[in-house]
Design a protein around this motif. Structure first.
Motif, PDB file in Angstrom:
ATOM      1  N   SER A  55       0.725   9.374  -5.692  1.00  0.00           N
ATOM      2  CA  SER A  55       0.806  10.822  -5.310  1.00  0.00           C
ATOM      3  C   SER A  55       1.999  11.445  -6.616  1.00  0.00           C
ATOM      4  CB  SER A  55       1.656  11.044  -3.933  1.00  0.00           C
ATOM      5  OG  SER A  55       2.163  12.355  -3.613  1.00  0.00           O
ATOM      6  N   GLU A 101       0.854  -1.202  -0.056  1.00  0.00           N
ATOM      7  CA  GLU A 101       0.102  -0.094  -0.120  1.00  0.00           C
ATOM      8  C   GLU A 101       0.945   1.314   0.072  1.00  0.00           C
ATOM      9  OE1 GLU A 101      -3.618   2.095   2.510  1.00  0.00           O
ATOM     10  OE2 GLU A 101      -2.715   0.295   3.253  1.00  0.00           O
ATOM     11  N   LEU A 136       0.543   4.331  -2.876  1.00  0.00           N
ATOM     12  CA  LEU A 136       0.436   5.717  -2.114  1.00  0.00           C
ATOM     13  C   LEU A 136       1.479   6.712  -2.741  1.00  0.00           C
ATOM     14  CD1 LEU A 136      -0.994   5.249   1.367  1.00  0.00           C
ATOM     15  CD2 LEU A 136      -2.232   5.546  -0.637  1.00  0.00           C
TER      16      LEU A 136
END
Length: 221
Positions: free
Chosen positions: A22, A14, A18
């Motif tokens: 981003s 995860e 992320l």
């Protein structure tokens, strides 16, 4: 002007997802799908704009690298392997299956974003990780091409139409086609299929028939 690139991410960590999301947002790329496995990739992405699938080399579901690359390719997108870069055999397997390149997870996000842009344009990504994976296995980097087969591959992969290749070499168009067919057969025999012209360019670069592409050379192709 920022390139508008659609990205899918297949990654089972995860925090990595992320970070990639981003960075993609900051670069102006659109992340259309994320998943910890490649199992539902085609169903979720096929028919939607998708330029690049960023694929974790080693997923925790026990799936095979080759199968995951093929699933990603089935979406019509280029495949960029995101790897810890210490598993040369798996990297070779991914490249042989048709991945457009490999980028290490240790690379700065700016480098990863540049790699995504490169493969999204249909260009060959050549970097240290790619070269190391190939150089680690002499059989992988060799298809035993004859001199005339190498000549045909050199000119054709450089971008010339096959008709012009034949003229340059002073042979019939049908003969040039036969040499090219032999080249493809030989690459299949060593587990490095090259069905498209871009694939042949990749093989020619890997085997030293054409020079490795730096950023300037890549733009010319």
């Amino acid at each position: 002007m920022t390139e508008h690139i659609h990205v899918a991410i297949v990654e089972d960590h995860e925090s990595v997802v992320l970070g990639l999301r981003s960075a993609c947002d900051a670069a102006g790329y659109e992340v259309i799908f994320t998943s910890p496995t490649a199992a539902d990739l085609v169903d979720q992405v096929l028919g939607r704009p998708c330029d690049v699938v960023v694929l974790d080399l080693s997923l925790g579901d026990g799936s095979r690298v080759r199968d995951n690359v093929k699933s990603a390719q089935a979406t019509g997108a280029a495949v960029l392997v995101h790897s810890i870069a210490d598993r040369a055999a798996s990297v070779r397997e991914a490249l042989a299956a048709g991945a457009a390149g490999v980028i290490p997870k240790s690379a700065p996000m700016s480098t990863v974003m540049a790699a995504i842009a490169t493969v999204a344009r249909g260009e060959v990504l050549n970097n240290l990780e790619w070269a190391s994976a190939i150089d680690a296995d002499a059989d992988f980097a060799r298809a035993q091409l004859g001199p005339r087969e190498r000549d045909v591959l050199h000119l054709y992969a450089s971008g010339l139409p096959l008709k012009i290749v034949a003229q340059r070499l002073g042979i019939a168009h049908s003969t040039a086609r036969e040499y090219l067919d032999r080249v493809r057969v030989k690459y299949v025999e060593v587990g490095r299929p090259a069905p498209t012209k871009v694939d042949l360019l990749r093989r020619a670069v890997e085997d030293g028939i054409l020079p490795r592409l730096d950023a300037d050379n890549a733009d010319e192709h």
